[in-house]
Design a protein around this motif. Sequence first.
Motif, PDB file in Angstrom:
ATOM      1  N   GLU A   1     105.621  49.447  19.055  1.00  0.00           N
ATOM      2  CA  GLU A   1     104.560  50.319  18.566  1.00  0.00           C
ATOM      3  C   GLU A   1     103.578  50.527  19.705  1.00  0.00           C
ATOM      4  O   GLU A   1     103.175  49.580  20.375  1.00  0.00           O
ATOM      5  CB  GLU A   1     103.866  49.707  17.353  1.00  0.00           C
ATOM      6  CG  GLU A   1     102.974  50.691  16.637  1.00  0.00           C
ATOM      7  CD  GLU A   1     102.429  50.158  15.316  1.00  0.00           C
ATOM      8  OE1 GLU A   1     101.416  50.699  14.861  1.00  0.00           O
ATOM      9  OE2 GLU A   1     103.009  49.212  14.766  1.00  0.00           O
ATOM     10  N   ILE A   2     103.212  51.784  19.934  1.00  0.00           N
ATOM     11  CA  ILE A   2     102.345  52.144  21.042  1.00  0.00           C
ATOM     12  C   ILE A   2     101.023  52.661  20.490  1.00  0.00           C
ATOM     13  O   ILE A   2     101.002  53.558  19.659  1.00  0.00           O
ATOM     14  CB  ILE A   2     103.005  53.239  21.913  1.00  0.00           C
ATOM     15  CG1 ILE A   2     104.363  52.760  22.430  1.00  0.00           C
ATOM     16  CG2 ILE A   2     102.088  53.651  23.055  1.00  0.00           C
ATOM     17  CD1 ILE A   2     105.269  53.868  22.918  1.00  0.00           C
ATOM     18  N   SER A   3      99.918  52.099  20.970  1.00  0.00           N
ATOM     19  CA  SER A   3      98.599  52.583  20.581  1.00  0.00           C
ATOM     20  C   SER A   3      98.353  53.921  21.263  1.00  0.00           C
ATOM     21  O   SER A   3      98.460  54.041  22.481  1.00  0.00           O
ATOM     22  CB  SER A   3      97.520  51.588  20.995  1.00  0.00           C
ATOM     23  OG  SER A   3      96.244  52.163  20.785  1.00  0.00           O
ATOM     24  N   VAL A   4      98.018  54.934  20.478  1.00  0.00           N
ATOM     25  CA  VAL A   4      97.757  56.258  21.056  1.00  0.00           C
ATOM     26  C   VAL A   4      96.268  56.596  21.020  1.00  0.00           C
ATOM     27  O   VAL A   4      95.882  57.716  21.340  1.00  0.00           O
ATOM     28  CB  VAL A   4      98.578  57.361  20.331  1.00  0.00           C
ATOM     29  CG1 VAL A   4     100.052  57.168  20.591  1.00  0.00           C
ATOM     30  CG2 VAL A   4      98.277  57.392  18.854  1.00  0.00           C
ATOM     31  N   GLU A   5      95.438  55.614  20.695  1.00  0.00           N
ATOM     32  CA  GLU A   5      94.000  55.836  20.586  1.00  0.00           C
ATOM     33  C   GLU A   5      93.381  56.368  21.868  1.00  0.00           C
ATOM     34  O   GLU A   5      92.532  57.256  21.848  1.00  0.00           O
ATOM     35  CB  GLU A   5      93.305  54.528  20.191  1.00  0.00           C
ATOM     36  CG  GLU A   5      92.433  54.685  18.972  1.00  0.00           C
ATOM     37  CD  GLU A   5      91.934  53.351  18.495  1.00  0.00           C
ATOM     38  OE1 GLU A   5      90.952  52.863  19.083  1.00  0.00           O
ATOM     39  OE2 GLU A   5      92.528  52.815  17.552  1.00  0.00           O
TER      40      GLU A   5
ATOM     41  N   ALA B   1     103.012  50.829  28.917  1.00  0.00           N
ATOM     42  CA  ALA B   1     103.060  49.397  29.257  1.00  0.00           C
ATOM     43  C   ALA B   1     101.743  48.697  28.919  1.00  0.00           C
ATOM     44  O   ALA B   1     101.737  47.542  28.478  1.00  0.00           O
ATOM     45  CB  ALA B   1     103.401  49.211  30.730  1.00  0.00           C
ATOM     46  N   GLY B   2     100.643  49.397  29.114  1.00  0.00           N
ATOM     47  CA  GLY B   2      99.338  48.799  28.849  1.00  0.00           C
ATOM     48  C   GLY B   2      98.845  48.963  27.429  1.00  0.00           C
ATOM     49  O   GLY B   2      97.784  48.445  27.082  1.00  0.00           O
ATOM     50  N   ASN B   3      99.604  49.659  26.585  1.00  0.00           N
ATOM     51  CA  ASN B   3      99.135  49.951  25.228  1.00  0.00           C
ATOM     52  C   ASN B   3     100.160  49.633  24.157  1.00  0.00           C
ATOM     53  O   ASN B   3     100.172  50.253  23.086  1.00  0.00           O
ATOM     54  CB  ASN B   3      98.694  51.416  25.134  1.00  0.00           C
ATOM     55  CG  ASN B   3      97.413  51.657  25.900  1.00  0.00           C
ATOM     56  OD1 ASN B   3      96.328  51.409  25.398  1.00  0.00           O
ATOM     57  ND2 ASN B   3      97.541  52.115  27.121  1.00  0.00           N
ATOM     58  N   LEU B   4     101.024  48.673  24.438  1.00  0.00           N
ATOM     59  CA  LEU B   4     101.961  48.212  23.423  1.00  0.00           C
ATOM     60  C   LEU B   4     101.198  47.338  22.426  1.00  0.00           C
ATOM     61  O   LEU B   4     100.417  46.475  22.822  1.00  0.00           O
ATOM     62  CB  LEU B   4     103.096  47.402  24.053  1.00  0.00           C
ATOM     63  CG  LEU B   4     104.055  48.179  24.934  1.00  0.00           C
ATOM     64  CD1 LEU B   4     105.040  47.222  25.606  1.00  0.00           C
ATOM     65  CD2 LEU B   4     104.814  49.211  24.121  1.00  0.00           C
ATOM     66  N   LEU B   5     101.403  47.595  21.158  1.00  0.00           N
ATOM     67  CA  LEU B   5     100.740  46.797  20.123  1.00  0.00           C
ATOM     68  C   LEU B   5     101.575  45.562  19.836  1.00  0.00           C
ATOM     69  O   LEU B   5     102.813  45.635  19.850  1.00  0.00           O
ATOM     70  CB  LEU B   5     100.568  47.639  18.852  1.00  0.00           C
ATOM     71  CG  LEU B   5      99.641  48.841  18.999  1.00  0.00           C
ATOM     72  CD1 LEU B   5      99.657  49.676  17.723  1.00  0.00           C
ATOM     73  CD2 LEU B   5      98.224  48.409  19.305  1.00  0.00           C
ATOM     74  N   PRO B   6     100.930  44.436  19.589  1.00  0.00           N
ATOM     75  CA  PRO B   6     101.685  43.223  19.279  1.00  0.00           C
ATOM     76  C   PRO B   6     102.489  43.392  17.995  1.00  0.00           C
ATOM     77  O   PRO B   6     102.081  44.126  17.088  1.00  0.00           O
ATOM     78  CB  PRO B   6     100.614  42.150  19.116  1.00  0.00           C
ATOM     79  CG  PRO B   6      99.311  42.857  19.043  1.00  0.00           C
ATOM     80  CD  PRO B   6      99.496  44.255  19.530  1.00  0.00           C
ATOM     81  N   GLU B   7     103.634  42.737  17.966  1.00  0.00           N
ATOM     82  CA  GLU B   7     104.471  42.819  16.762  1.00  0.00           C
ATOM     83  C   GLU B   7     103.768  42.157  15.601  1.00  0.00           C
ATOM     84  O   GLU B   7     103.107  41.160  15.749  1.00  0.00           O
ATOM     85  CB  GLU B   7     105.826  42.141  17.012  1.00  0.00           C
ATOM     86  CG  GLU B   7     106.648  42.877  18.055  1.00  0.00           C
ATOM     87  CD  GLU B   7     107.989  42.204  18.302  1.00  0.00           C
ATOM     88  OE1 GLU B   7     108.456  41.474  17.419  1.00  0.00           O
ATOM     89  OE2 GLU B   7     108.541  42.425  19.375  1.00  0.00           O
ATOM     90  N   ALA B   8     103.917  42.775  14.434  1.00  0.00           N
ATOM     91  CA  ALA B   8     103.242  42.266  13.231  1.00  0.00           C
ATOM     92  C   ALA B   8     103.881  40.993  12.738  1.00  0.00           C
ATOM     93  O   ALA B   8     105.016  40.722  12.945  1.00  0.00           O
ATOM     94  CB  ALA B   8     103.270  43.303  12.132  1.00  0.00           C
TER      95      ALA B   8
END
Length: 94
Positions: free
Chosen positions: A65-69, A87-94
Amino acid sequence: MTEHDTTGPALRERLVDTICTLLPHVLKREVTGATADTTLMAALGMSSTTGLELILELEDRLAVEISVEELGRDDFSTVGSLADYVAGNLLPEA
């Protein structure tokens, strides 16, 4: 993603390779010779719509999941700049 390629140069290289692989699918035309330095909008004519489609395809392909904010037009400058953003905006796995 496997544990060994979630940081650093290996992750960036994997992202560049995956983006280059997805470009023909997203742009619906042949794309040859794409590299980290390939300009997405200038050389390939990518629009904001196809850019977001590419992000979604990346998430599906890599099961991340990639943060697009913070995602902006400059992040779509080149394949490499997009790989760096992801690479710098991957969200941690839930």
